[in-house]
Write an enzyme that holds these catalytic residues in place. Structure first.
Site, short mmCIF file in Angstrom:
data_model
loop_
_atom_site.label_atom_id
_atom_site.label_comp_id
_atom_site.label_asym_id
_atom_site.label_seq_id
_atom_site.Cartn_x
_atom_site.Cartn_y
_atom_site.Cartn_z
N HIS A 55 91.64 27.66 -26.56
CA HIS A 55 92.43 28.34 -27.60
C HIS A 55 93.72 27.57 -27.86
CE1 HIS A 55 93.76 32.32 -29.51
NE2 HIS A 55 94.80 31.50 -29.65
N HIS A 57 96.37 26.03 -31.37
CA HIS A 57 96.62 26.01 -32.83
C HIS A 57 97.10 24.61 -33.20
CE1 HIS A 57 96.54 30.49 -33.46
NE2 HIS A 57 96.69 30.43 -32.14
N GLN A 150 95.88 34.26 -40.32
CA GLN A 150 97.15 34.57 -39.65
C GLN A 150 97.85 35.80 -40.22
OE1 GLN A 150 99.57 31.79 -37.70
NE2 GLN A 150 100.16 33.81 -37.01
N HIS A 208 91.94 36.98 -32.57
CA HIS A 208 93.22 37.29 -31.95
C HIS A 208 93.28 38.82 -31.88
CE1 HIS A 208 94.39 33.18 -32.69
NE2 HIS A 208 95.57 33.38 -32.14
N GLU A 211 97.27 41.29 -29.52
CA GLU A 211 98.31 40.44 -28.93
C GLU A 211 99.65 41.10 -29.19
OE1 GLU A 211 98.80 36.48 -30.50
OE2 GLU A 211 100.09 35.88 -28.84
N ASP A 307 97.19 27.60 -26.32
CA ASP A 307 97.69 28.36 -27.46
C ASP A 307 98.67 27.56 -28.32
OD1 ASP A 307 97.72 30.49 -29.18
OD2 ASP A 307 99.02 31.75 -27.96
N TRP A 313 106.67 28.81 -31.64
CA TRP A 313 106.47 29.93 -30.72
C TRP A 313 106.63 29.55 -29.26
CZ3 TRP A 313 103.48 29.08 -35.06
CH2 TRP A 313 103.62 30.04 -36.07
FE FE2 Z 1 96.68 32.14 -30.61
#
Ligand code: FE2
Length: 411
Positions: A55, A57, A150, A208, A211, A307, A313
């Protein structure tokens, strides 16, 4: 090629491994080399199947600090900064950053990556870039792409249409974000819609899911029910599920039964979720992770992802799966000796099951010769001491090679 005297996956007995025509052709206690056969003397070293990042991005990777650093460290400042950076996204920009990240990941022994890509961009800039990258890296990396809405499927203009278009354009996996939809009904409908698309186009699913630290966020039960009732089972994956860290025990007990029945896979992202989780708590402060230990004890397949790698983030990350393993076993208190020894499974065999590559994966005669050799005898030593990755071998070809540096102590 002949690899001499390795400990395969922490086994206590050394073995020789022969590779011919890109496959493992013999694994025995002692194998004599052929004339002129390439021999790797790996006496007493650890041999593992390759690392898998379940996982990540890749569309946002390596953007930390541009246009500004996320000094507060919150998810919301991350979204705000990303929405600014997104305005400057070009295909070339995404390709360069994704390729640099994939090469960095390869240097740490990763050979399989599942990357989400934001498809709530009507121009599909990142998607087009990553579809090209998937092809360009195929000789050293299997890259799976997840269509990731997203900003929602029901809560974003033309969300359903955009998701289906991304599937037609060639993604491998269909995603969703039910806890982010405007309301619970939209969340449920988004899951029904995306699972329907997976059936229609014969695709995998990776959502997702929940979360958030809100114990009322219960989309996982809906996704697991769909996995069970459609029979898609382990073709479906729930990522993050951090709300489970806040569920009460009575509800979780009931949920575990459904998760087992459904055969669903779970992905946890310990680095990013320990960083972003519990942000609304003062003290005591929740860890913000899913129940990795409970799920594993119940026989549910859990693998780990990175991730985020240096993005709005999460400011850290070096493409090394030893980092989420190290964080995951600490944060989930899985530090028994055998738990540490076996923790490589979260980023190898368990992840292969999630990505549905298990049939081409593993140290077995007849399978593709993909493996790693570390300068350590077992995974306990490797995780503790971060010894060199001596070799990464992909389809029988050495794609990474490290000569250990010599440190001189003048004590
Ligand atoms: Fe994610």
């Amino acid at each position: 090629m002949l690899i001499k005297q390795v400990y395969i996956e922490n086994n206590s007995v050394k073995q020789d491994v022969r590779i011919e025509n890109g496959q493992f052709t013999a694994i025995e206690a002692q194998i004599e080399p052929y004339e002129n056969e390439e021999v790797i003397d790996a006496d007493g070293k650890l041999l593992l199947p390759p690392f898998i990042d379940s996982h990540v991005h890749l569309d946002a990777t390596l953007t930390a600090g541009d246009p500004e650093w996320n000094e507060s460290g919150t998810l919301f400042d991350g979204i705000r900064i990303w929405s600014e950076r997104k305005k400057t996204l070009t295909k070339q920009d995404v390709k360069e950053r994704a390729l640099a990240t994939l090469k960095k990941q390869a240097s740490h022994g990763i050979q399989f990556v599942r990357s989400h890509v934001d498809t709530t961009d009507p121009n599909f800039t990142a998607l087009e870039a990553l579809l090209e990258v998937r092809d360009e890296v195929k000789d050293f990396m299997t890259l799976q792409l997840v269509a990731f809405p997203q900003e929602g499927i029901l809560s974003f203009p033309r969300g359903k249409e955009l998701l289906e278009q991304a599937v037609k354009d060639g993604v491998d996996v269909i995603g969703g974000i039910p806890h982010f939809e405007f309301n619970r009904d939209y969340g449920v409908e988004s899951l029904r819609y995306l699972v329907g698309l997976a059936e229609k186009y014969d695709k995998l699913v990776d959502v997702h899911c929940d979360e958030i630290d809100d114990p009322q966020s219960r989309n996982l039960e809906v996704l697991a029910t769909l996995a069970y009732e459609t029979g898609l089972g382990d073709r479906i994956t729930a990522s993050h599920t951090t709300a489970m860290g806040s569920y009460n025990d009575a509800y979780t007990y009931k949920l575990m039964r459904l998760l087992k029945l459904s055969d669903i896979n779970m992905v946890s992202n310990p680095l990013v979720n320990i960083h972003l989780g519990g942000r609304f708590d003062t003290y005591p402060k929740r860890r913000g992770l899913t129940r990795i230990q409970d799920l594993t004890a119940n026989g549910i397949n859990v693998s780990f992802g990175e991730d985020d790698i240096k993005d709005p983030w999460y400011p850290m990350g070096d493409g090394n799966m030893l980092d989420p393993v190290h964080m995951g076993i600490h944060a989930e208190q899985m530090m028994g000796y055998s738990q540490i020894m076996n923790s490589y499974e979260f980023v190898t065999n368990k992840a292969a099951k999630t990505l549905h590559v298990a049939d081409q994966y593993g140290i077995e005669v007849g399978k593709a010769a993909n493996c790693l050799i570390f300068n350590a005898a077992n995974f306990y030593d490797e995780l503790n001491e971060r010894k060199e990755l001596l070799y990464s071998i992909h389809n029988g070809k050495i794609i990474v090679e490290t000569k250990p540096a010599v440190t001189k102590l003048n004590l």
